[in-house]
Structure formats: structure tokens, C-alpha cells
Design an enzyme around this catalytic site. Structure first.
Site, mmCIF file in Angstrom:
data_model
loop_
_atom_site.group_PDB
_atom_site.id
_atom_site.type_symbol
_atom_site.label_atom_id
_atom_site.label_comp_id
_atom_site.label_asym_id
_atom_site.label_seq_id
_atom_site.Cartn_x
_atom_site.Cartn_y
_atom_site.Cartn_z
ATOM 1 N N PHE A 16 0.831 -1.207 0.000
ATOM 2 C CA PHE A 16 0.000 0.000 0.000
ATOM 3 C C PHE A 16 0.871 1.266 0.000
ATOM 4 C CE2 PHE A 16 -2.165 2.721 3.444
ATOM 5 C CZ PHE A 16 -2.720 3.609 2.529
ATOM 6 N N ASP A 36 9.976 -6.909 -3.309
ATOM 7 C CA ASP A 36 8.814 -7.360 -2.540
ATOM 8 C C ASP A 36 8.680 -8.869 -2.663
ATOM 9 O OD1 ASP A 36 5.953 -7.630 -1.651
ATOM 10 O OD2 ASP A 36 6.108 -5.446 -1.674
ATOM 11 N N ASN A 37 8.188 -9.522 -1.607
ATOM 12 C CA ASN A 37 7.918 -10.968 -1.710
ATOM 13 C C ASN A 37 6.436 -11.228 -1.975
ATOM 14 O OD1 ASN A 37 6.673 -10.508 0.709
ATOM 15 N ND2 ASN A 37 7.774 -12.078 1.859
ATOM 16 N N THR A 40 1.798 -9.499 1.226
ATOM 17 C CA THR A 40 0.578 -8.681 1.282
ATOM 18 C C THR A 40 0.527 -7.691 0.119
ATOM 19 O OG1 THR A 40 1.740 -7.238 2.822
ATOM 20 C CG2 THR A 40 0.173 -8.823 3.759
ATOM 21 N N LEU A 76 10.399 -0.612 3.875
ATOM 22 C CA LEU A 76 8.973 -0.668 4.225
ATOM 23 C C LEU A 76 8.465 -2.095 4.342
ATOM 24 C CD1 LEU A 76 9.174 2.345 3.336
ATOM 25 C CD2 LEU A 76 7.012 2.066 2.169
ATOM 26 N N LYS A 94 10.925 -12.043 11.978
ATOM 27 C CA LYS A 94 12.121 -12.201 11.127
ATOM 28 C C LYS A 94 12.204 -11.062 10.115
ATOM 29 C CE LYS A 94 12.792 -17.217 10.971
ATOM 30 N NZ LYS A 94 12.573 -18.407 10.117
ATOM 31 N N GLY A 105 22.946 -3.735 6.661
ATOM 32 C CA GLY A 105 24.231 -4.245 6.152
ATOM 33 C C GLY A 105 24.472 -3.744 4.729
ATOM 34 N N TYR A 148 4.858 -8.045 15.909
ATOM 35 C CA TYR A 148 4.982 -6.814 15.119
ATOM 36 C C TYR A 148 5.605 -5.705 15.965
ATOM 37 C CZ TYR A 148 3.398 -2.927 12.105
ATOM 38 O OH TYR A 148 3.326 -1.819 11.298
#
Ligand SMILES: NC(=O)c1ccc[n+]([C@@H]2O[C@H](COP(=O)([O-])OP(=O)(O)OC[C@H]3O[C@@H](n4cnc5c(N)ncnc54)[C@H](O)[C@@H]3O)[C@@H](O)[C@H]2O)c1
Length: 329
Positions: A16, A36-37, A40, A76, A94, A105, A148
Site C-alpha cells: 500500500f 517485494d515478496n 501482502t 517498508l 524475522k 548491512g 509486530y
């Protein structure tokens, strides 16, 4: 318009907030790498940017190291709504902690400036109002929201340790409730829940008595805050609150959504979820003094844009699963 095009990495860029940020960075002439994975985030959110030569999308999970060359990083990546971050709480922690270590890093190796999307959730269920950056919070370390909240708190710690230990140029924004087009329709957050329920003529679910307040910031205002913080002098590290200090009760929001959609939905009441804060409101004094920033979009106007987005989405996609509307905001 930037004088020199910067190469900018946006993790969570298909989400978003990330998709709006990618758009704004491209508009100011930067080269954007969106990572992005798609947990969401949605490819649809950035599909309109794919034709731009200055935009690139990469599938990658930030819990794994990333080797790219960029000048700035906006971190983000992280599911942001309770239903999504509680789906796989270990992965949420994680993403916040290992993801932060990987991105820090990378920033260290590249001497890149790095921005962290932190959250008002680090204040937990606050016992001071409004919350200023000096308030240290009231978080339940073992509750269902802790994956979270504590993940984001640890990420802040890592940012400041990299700042002190490695002189990294960091920016930490504590983001309060933000809404707007491209919010996930099934994220169980109060604004999207109410709008989708109202548009479908389904009962509006109100948790508790509806007197709990939220301060809703429109996405365009928030992104302006991100850009100003990133462009600020290096001593402006944050953490800095970004949000709308205008409080609205959840019951008022329900009425507003009903009136703007012209819906005849009824209102049904449910018990308040565990650890749900009853009041959350930013003190944006620092953002105002240091960045000259404050939100300018009235709730009514922002809601109109958001309603138009969901209306189109519902028409295109047909029904959005009803089951998702039963989750807590
Ligand atoms: N929207 C808000 O009101 C709000 C409030 C406070 C903080 N934030 C923070 O802002 C950031 C963006 O939030 P959003 O509302 O856009 O949420 P979102 O869920 O729409 O976006 C998060 C993005 O991160 C991606 N992602 C998740 N885990 C990942 C991983 N391990 N590797 C790579 N990508 C991953 C998701 O697929 C998604 O595209 C989050 O870090 C969130 O904690 C948002």
C-alpha cells in the site's frame, strides 16, 4: 525535480504505502528498484509503473541478503495489519529484525542513506496522550501483537546501533494509521473494513462501543513526510512521528463512511480484540518544526478517494471474500 537521479531501493514497494512511494520517487526523477515478496503486496499495485524505464520490480524476501547498488533505501517491507502480521508471527519478527539487519548491512556496504518505516505500535497501548517521540511505550511482550510491535522496536534499536557504531545515515519514521487507495481490501483494518462493508451493503462491524479513537492520515500526506524526512539534514535521524493528530472515534468514522457511500448498512457490535489500544494520537511537533510537515488532506476528502478506489476494485473483482470481513481491525 531532483538535480541528479538517485537509485532508490524501496522494500515492500508493491504494498500500500510502498507503491505510492515508488510513484512519487519516479515523479521526482529517481530510479526506483521495488523489492517485494508479495506476501501482502500485489503486482497490480505497481503494474502501471512497469512501462517506466526508471522502474524495476524484483521478487525477493528481505530476510535473505540482497546485493544491489543503490544510493538510498526505504525499508517498508513488513505486513502491517494484525490479520496479516499474526498469520505467521515468526516470519513477521524475522522480517522486521533480520530484514533490518540485511538492509542495514547493505546500506553500510554502499554508504547509502536508509529510512525505516517504524510504527506507532511501538507505543503499545499508550498511557500518555498524545504520544510524543520521548514516550517509551507500553507493549505487552508476549501478546499476539508483540511479533509486530517488538519486531519494530528491535528494528529501531538496530537502526540506532548502526548509526552510533557505523555512522550510518538513518531516518526513522513512526507511522500512525494511514489510509488511502491500494489499502488491502481484506486487511481487517477499520477504514477498509467499513468501506468494503458499506459498499457491499453488509453490516458494519464496530468493535467495543466505538468510542476508541484513531487518527487517520491520508497516504499522500504521509509520503510527503517520508520525502521530507529523507531530504532533511543528516542530524535529523528521528524517530519522528508522522500521522494526523486529528482524532476521530471509530463510531464517527462508521457514520462518515455510511454517509459518503450512501449505504444503508446496519452497524453490529463485537467485543474489543486483545491489546487493542483505546486511543492513539500522534504529537507531530517534531515533524512540524524539523520538516515543516503536517497533513493537509481532510478525512472526508481522503475517504472519497479511498471509497472510489474500493468501488472500482469491487466492480472489477466482484465479491471480496466475506470471511475476511470478520477479522478484527
Ligand atoms: N499503513 C499504515 O497505516 C502503517 C502504519 C504504521 C507503520 N506502517 C509500516 O509501513 C510499512 C508499509 O506498510 P503498508 O501499510 O504499505 O503494508 P503492506 O502490507 O501493504 O506493505 C508491506 C509490503 O511488504 C511486503 N513484504 C512483507 N514481508 C516481506 C519480506 N519478508 N520481504 C519482502 N517484502 C515483504 C509485502 O508483500 C507488502 O508489499 C510497513 O513496514 C508497516 O509496518 C504502516
Amino acid at each position: 525535480m531532483s538535480v541528479v537521479a538517485k537509485r532508490i531501493l524501496v522494500t515492500g514497494g508493491a504494498g500500500f504505502l510502498g507503491s505510492h512511494l515508488c510513484e512519487r520517487l519516479l515523479a521526482q526523477g529517481d530510479d526506483v528498484l521495488c523489492v517485494d515478496n508479495y506476501f501482502t503486496g500485489r503486482k497490480d499495485n505497481v503494474a502501471h509503473l512497469l512501462g517506466d524505464l526508471h522502474f524495476e520490480a524484483m521478487r525477493h524476501d528481505i530476510t535473505h541478503p540482497l546485493f544491489v547498488e543503490v544510493d538510498e533505501i526505504y525499508n517498508l517491507a513488513c505486513p502491517a495489519s494484525p490479520i496479516h502480521y499474526q498469520f505467521d508471527p515468526v516470519q513477521t519478527t524475522k522480517t522486521s529484525v533480520i530484514g533490518a539487519i540485511n538492509m542495514l548491512g547493505l546500506a553500510k556496504r554502499l554508504k547509502a542513506k536508509i529510512f525505516q518505516a517504524s510504527t506507532s505500535e511501538i507505543y503499545g497501548d499508550p498511557n500518555v496522550h498524545p504520544q510524543s517521540e520521548t514516550y517509551r511505550g507500553n507493549v505487552n511482550t508476549i501478546g499476539p501483537r508483540a511479533c509486530y510491535d517488538e519486531g519494530k522496536r528491535c528494528a529501531e534499536t538496530l537502526f540506532f546501533d548502526y548509526f552510533r557504531q557505523h555512522r550510518l545515515r538513518i531516518r526513522v519514521a513512526r507511522i500512525f494509521n494511514t489510509y488511502g487507495p491500494r489499502m488491502h481490501p481484506n486487511d481487517g483494518r477499520v477504514v477498509s473494513n467499513f468501506i468494503v462493508q458499506a459498499l457491499k451493503g453488509a453490516p458494519i462491524t464496530l468493535y467495543g462501543d466505538g468510542s476508541q479513537t484513531r487518527a487517520f492520515c491520508f497516504v499522500d500526506d504521509l509520503i510527503e513526510g517520508f520525502l521530507r524526512l529523507m531530504a532533511a539534514p543528516d542530524e535529523v535521524t528521528g524517530p519522528i512521528n508522522l500521522g494526523n493528530p486529528h482524532e476521530t472515534s471509530v463510531a464517527e468514522l462508521a457514520e462518515l463512511v455510511l454517509s459518503l457511500t450512501g449505504s444503508r448498512s446496519s452497524i453490529t457490535r463485537r467485543p474489543l480484540p486483545i491489546d487493542d489500544p483505546v486511543q492513539r494520537c500522534p504529537d507531530i511537533g517534531q515533524a512540524s518544526t524539523m520538516l515543516g510537515w503536517h497533513p493537509t488532506t481532510p478525512l472526508q476528502e481522503g475517504l472519497k478517494h479511498t471509497i472510489a478506489y474500493f468501488d472500482k476494485l469491487l466492480t472489477e473483482r466482484g465479491a471480496i471474500e466475506d470471511s475476511a470481513l470478520l477479522v478484527t481491525p
